[in-house]
Design an enzyme around this catalytic site. Structure first.
Site, PDB file in Angstrom:
ATOM      1  N   TYR A 136     -45.878-103.678  33.991  1.00 34.28           N
ATOM      2  CA  TYR A 136     -46.129-103.132  35.319  1.00 34.28           C
ATOM      3  C   TYR A 136     -47.441-102.358  35.407  1.00 34.28           C
ATOM      4  O   TYR A 136     -47.926-102.091  36.490  1.00 34.28           O
ATOM      5  CB  TYR A 136     -44.996-102.190  35.736  1.00 34.28           C
ATOM      6  CG  TYR A 136     -43.679-102.879  35.995  1.00 34.28           C
ATOM      7  CD1 TYR A 136     -43.623-104.215  36.361  1.00 34.28           C
ATOM      8  CD2 TYR A 136     -42.484-102.181  35.880  1.00 34.28           C
ATOM      9  CE1 TYR A 136     -42.415-104.845  36.602  1.00 34.28           C
ATOM     10  CE2 TYR A 136     -41.266-102.807  36.119  1.00 34.28           C
ATOM     11  CZ  TYR A 136     -41.236-104.135  36.478  1.00 34.28           C
ATOM     12  OH  TYR A 136     -40.035-104.751  36.721  1.00 34.28           O
ATOM     13  N   GLY A 137     -47.998-101.946  34.280  1.00 33.54           N
ATOM     14  CA  GLY A 137     -49.196-101.131  34.319  1.00 33.54           C
ATOM     15  C   GLY A 137     -49.457-100.452  32.992  1.00 33.54           C
ATOM     16  O   GLY A 137     -48.979-100.898  31.943  1.00 33.54           O
ATOM     17  N   VAL A 139     -50.073 -96.726  30.515  1.00 30.41           N
ATOM     18  CA  VAL A 139     -49.727 -95.329  30.269  1.00 30.41           C
ATOM     19  C   VAL A 139     -50.992 -94.632  29.786  1.00 30.41           C
ATOM     20  O   VAL A 139     -51.627 -95.078  28.825  1.00 30.41           O
ATOM     21  CB  VAL A 139     -48.616 -95.192  29.213  1.00 30.41           C
ATOM     22  CG1 VAL A 139     -48.290 -93.717  28.992  1.00 30.41           C
ATOM     23  CG2 VAL A 139     -47.364 -95.946  29.644  1.00 30.41           C
ATOM     24  N   ASP A 245     -31.618-100.866  25.214  1.00 24.73           N
ATOM     25  CA  ASP A 245     -32.788-101.468  24.563  1.00 24.73           C
ATOM     26  C   ASP A 245     -33.329-100.540  23.477  1.00 24.73           C
ATOM     27  O   ASP A 245     -34.532-100.330  23.372  1.00 24.73           O
ATOM     28  CB  ASP A 245     -33.874-101.788  25.592  1.00 24.73           C
ATOM     29  CG  ASP A 245     -34.925-102.762  25.052  1.00 24.73           C
ATOM     30  OD1 ASP A 245     -34.601-103.519  24.114  1.00 24.73           O
ATOM     31  OD2 ASP A 245     -36.058-102.753  25.559  1.00 24.73           O
ATOM     32  N   ASP A 438     -25.669 -76.618  18.082  1.00 27.09           N
ATOM     33  CA  ASP A 438     -24.962 -77.798  18.591  1.00 27.09           C
ATOM     34  C   ASP A 438     -24.200 -78.480  17.455  1.00 27.09           C
ATOM     35  O   ASP A 438     -24.619 -79.503  16.923  1.00 27.09           O
ATOM     36  CB  ASP A 438     -25.978 -78.755  19.225  1.00 27.09           C
ATOM     37  CG  ASP A 438     -25.327 -79.962  19.877  1.00 27.09           C
ATOM     38  OD1 ASP A 438     -24.102 -79.909  20.115  1.00 27.09           O
ATOM     39  OD2 ASP A 438     -26.038 -80.947  20.139  1.00 27.09           O
ATOM     40  N   ASP A 475     -23.024 -72.917  36.008  1.00 27.99           N
ATOM     41  CA  ASP A 475     -22.213 -73.725  36.918  1.00 27.99           C
ATOM     42  C   ASP A 475     -20.730 -73.655  36.590  1.00 27.99           C
ATOM     43  O   ASP A 475     -19.914 -74.330  37.207  1.00 27.99           O
ATOM     44  CB  ASP A 475     -22.686 -75.187  36.942  1.00 27.99           C
ATOM     45  CG  ASP A 475     -22.579 -75.850  35.580  1.00 27.99           C
ATOM     46  OD1 ASP A 475     -22.127 -75.174  34.636  1.00 27.99           O
ATOM     47  OD2 ASP A 475     -22.955 -77.029  35.467  1.00 27.99           O
ATOM     48  N   ASN A 477     -18.949 -74.714  34.074  1.00 24.92           N
ATOM     49  CA  ASN A 477     -18.267 -75.854  33.444  1.00 24.92           C
ATOM     50  C   ASN A 477     -18.062 -75.671  31.943  1.00 24.92           C
ATOM     51  O   ASN A 477     -17.586 -76.574  31.264  1.00 24.92           O
ATOM     52  CB  ASN A 477     -19.040 -77.155  33.716  1.00 24.92           C
ATOM     53  CG  ASN A 477     -20.389 -77.194  33.011  1.00 24.92           C
ATOM     54  OD1 ASN A 477     -20.826 -76.207  32.417  1.00 24.92           O
ATOM     55  ND2 ASN A 477     -21.052 -78.323  33.094  1.00 24.92           N
ATOM     56  N   ASP A 513     -46.530 -73.091  52.797  1.00 22.74           N
ATOM     57  CA  ASP A 513     -47.239 -72.174  53.690  1.00 22.74           C
ATOM     58  C   ASP A 513     -47.544 -70.826  53.044  1.00 22.74           C
ATOM     59  O   ASP A 513     -48.057 -69.922  53.694  1.00 22.74           O
ATOM     60  CB  ASP A 513     -46.448 -71.964  54.983  1.00 22.74           C
ATOM     61  CG  ASP A 513     -45.110 -71.262  54.753  1.00 22.74           C
ATOM     62  OD1 ASP A 513     -44.735 -71.067  53.575  1.00 22.74           O
ATOM     63  OD2 ASP A 513     -44.437 -70.915  55.750  1.00 22.74           O
ATOM     64  N   ASN A 549     -42.369 -55.418  50.803  1.00 30.36           N
ATOM     65  CA  ASN A 549     -42.928 -54.894  52.058  1.00 30.36           C
ATOM     66  C   ASN A 549     -41.993 -55.090  53.249  1.00 30.36           C
ATOM     67  O   ASN A 549     -42.354 -54.806  54.390  1.00 30.36           O
ATOM     68  CB  ASN A 549     -44.294 -55.523  52.346  1.00 30.36           C
ATOM     69  CG  ASN A 549     -44.209 -57.033  52.557  1.00 30.36           C
ATOM     70  OD1 ASN A 549     -43.114 -57.605  52.569  1.00 30.36           O
ATOM     71  ND2 ASN A 549     -45.362 -57.670  52.711  1.00 30.36           N
TER      72      ASN A 549
END
Length: 568
Positions: A136-137, A139, A245, A438, A475, A477, A513, A549
């Site tokens: 596709y292109g 890197v 893959d 872990d 959260d 969990n 903004d 403020n």
């Protein structure tokens, strides 16, 4: 057989050793029948249909001629929008609900990835040197004009995209990932001609190149690599995501240091599949593809097979299923027969061979799963070499947890955004600390895992520690993600950098903004809320914590003072 060259690769072998990269062919079955056992073809056509779980088919995503990705329905519906139900005529801030003490910081990270309206050239200086090339292109390497951080950018030419759905799914899957060994997707940009994926830079080369250079690895070196691969798989499979893959070309080293971590890349063939559901599309690379994929009925254990092939190659330097061409290779894969018959295997332990055999079990329903892999005795015998958490580190981490607990909600979210954007150098030893905590290798931490490492068997101290750890679980969990852990442990000197603070501020300033409004804060916080949303009163109080403020907004100066700890 129809061959589609996905990358510039060729095949050349000598004395059974892989010498150059093989040509990749993708697999497709037009109508997935049991007779199509060794048919390889381009999987781009109708990919959205044939790659979905056979029990979880969903509607096709909508396209847009110019902004085919970021303006498509799937992504618009997935932007920040708040979880409470409010009609268009109501002021969302007047919709008062009970406040939950939990909000999911990791959810914010997933959403800001796709919230970029800047021009790529305004944000990044592009190095035209190509890191890689695909169908596709290209890197390329890039440097942020704002922070100086290096990134890899995957540039995809839209005219070369044959399957938009596959690309959308790749992005949606990647933005869910938060694991030390899975490449990060930071931002997505799009113009009329190209799509740009801003990724974590890994310039240490492919695992494939290391195999070519060294031939084979010691068991301990192979263990360090396979532990990271299986940890990433554990994380993905727990989310019902399969890579499909896995191969040494899709595993990169972060840098050129001796102990460089690895990252799994290229999620183009990744797919979701629920437990006990089967997929039927045929995709992959001949040397590493599981036989059940060729038969057109498989689940996430196909990744275990591919990992077993990688482990086999690491320990001897050549693949278990070899041949002169793809047809020969696939016929051997279909049979599933392999041997440990060379001199290389004489020095390999029986435990290593047993694990390979279990990973390459021909019957995928009886094949070992990733949780069982990490409990295998081959992994256990190397576990003592892991980082040992010492008392000094204990004390430092606990102090960090205390500091993080005191932060206001806005700052906690901002710090989490900053943590996600950091590179390996900034993270330092925290990555190894996370991995040491872990214990089961699933890529997330439980409160229990951290507590067992840090407790000192002092009732009062341990109670305080447990309370602090509960606060990290934003959260509710019971799990602490990688970025959440990093955010709680970061050195506060990082927040002193103006460019870092400015980027974090821009996350909240949705319309650009220069101020953070109540509406903007509501959109962000309500999206990250768990089950319930935030009331108008709560939002106003959060603004007041930073609005020195009292004008009802948070400007950048106020935000910077909050981040750096500067008081009026």
């Amino acid at each position: 057989m129809k061959e589609t060259e996905v990358e510039d690769m060729d095949t050349n072998r000598k004395d059974g050793k892989i010498k150059k990269k093989e040509k990749i062919v993708n697999m497709k079955n037009e109508e997935v029948k049991s007779t199509t056992k060794s048919t390889l073809a381009d999987s781009d056509e109708d990919y959205s249909i044939i790659t979905l779980c056979t029990k979880c088919l969903s509607k096709k995503l909508e396209d847009n001629k110019n902004r085919i990705i970021l303006d498509s329905k799937a992504f618009k519906d997935n932007r920040l929008k708040g979880r409470c139900s409010v009609s268009s005529n109501e002021d969302p801030l007047d919709n008062k609900l009970n406040l939950s003490p939990y909000f999911d910081r990791s959810q914010i990270i997933q959403e800001i990835i796709l919230m970029n309206n800047d021009e790529l050239s305004d944000v990044y200086e592009i190095d035209r040197y190509k890191l890689g090339k695909g169908s596709y292109g290209n890197v390329v390497k890039a440097v942020s004009k704002r922070t100086g951080q290096q990134r890899a950018i995957k540039i995809i030419e839209k005219k070369k995209i044959h399957n938009i759905e596959r690309l959308k799914r790749e992005i949606l899957i990647m933005k869910q990932m938060d694991h030390p060994n899975i490449i990060k997707l930071y931002e997505v940009y799009e113009d009329n001609e190209k799509l740009y994926l801003v990724l974590e830079l890994c310039d240490g080369g492919e695992l494939f190149d290391k195999i070519v250079k060294y031939g084979s690895f010691s068991e301990y070196e192979a263990y360090k690599i396979m532990k990271q691969i299986f940890s990433a798989l554990y994380y993905c499979h727990s989310k019902n995501i399969m890579h499909r893959d896995l191969k040494p070309e899709n595993i990169l080293y972060v840098d050129n240091t001796e102990d460089s971590p690895i990252q799994i890349i290229d999620w183009g063939f990744a797919s979701k599949c629920m437990n006990n559901h089967n997929l039927k599309s045929v995709v992959g690379t001949p040397y590493y593809i599981a036989p059940e994929i060729l038969r057109g009925k498989y689940d996430k254990r196909c990744d275990i097979w591919s990992s077993g092939v990688i482990m086999y190659i690491l320990l001897c330097g050549y693949p278990p299923f070899n041949g002169k061409n793809n047809d020969e290779i696939l016929k051997k894969v279909e049979k599933g027969e392999f041997v440990f018959d060379s001199n290389y295997w004489a020095r390999v332990s029986d435990d290593a061979k047993d694990l390979i055999c279990q990973c390459l079990n021909y019957n995928y329903k009886e094949r070992i799963d990733v949780e069982q892999v990490l409990k295998h005795r081959w992994f256990k015998k190397f576990k003592s070499n892991n980082l040992i958490i010492n008392k000094t580190l204990n004390k430092t981490l606990i102090e960090k947890f205390k500091e993080f607990h005191k932060l206001c909600k806005i700052k906690k979210l901002a710090v989490t955004c900053i943590a996600y954007q950091l590179n390996e150098k900034d993270i330092g030893k925290l990555k190894k600390t996370f991995e040491a905590f872990d214990h089961n290798g699933d890529g997330v931490l439980t409160i229990s895992e951290i507590f067992q490492c840090l407790k000192v068997n002092d009732n009062e101290f341990d109670r305080e520690l447990y309370f602090l750890l509960k606060q990290l679980d934003t959260d509710g969990n019971g799990l602490i993600d990688y970025t959440e852990f990093l955010a709680a442990c970061l050195d506060h000197s990082i927040f002193q950098q103006d460019v870092i603070c400015r980027n974090a501020f821009n996350v909240f300033d949705l319309d650009g903004d220069g101020v953070i409004t109540k509406d903007e804060l509501f959109k962000i916080l309500s999206f990250s809320a768990v089950q319930v949303s935030f009331s108008k009163e709560i939002i106003e109080n959060l603004i007041k914590e930073v609005d020195s403020n009292n004008d009802g907004f948070i400007d950048y100066d106020e935000f910077y003072k909050m981040m750096t700890g500067v008081k009026e």
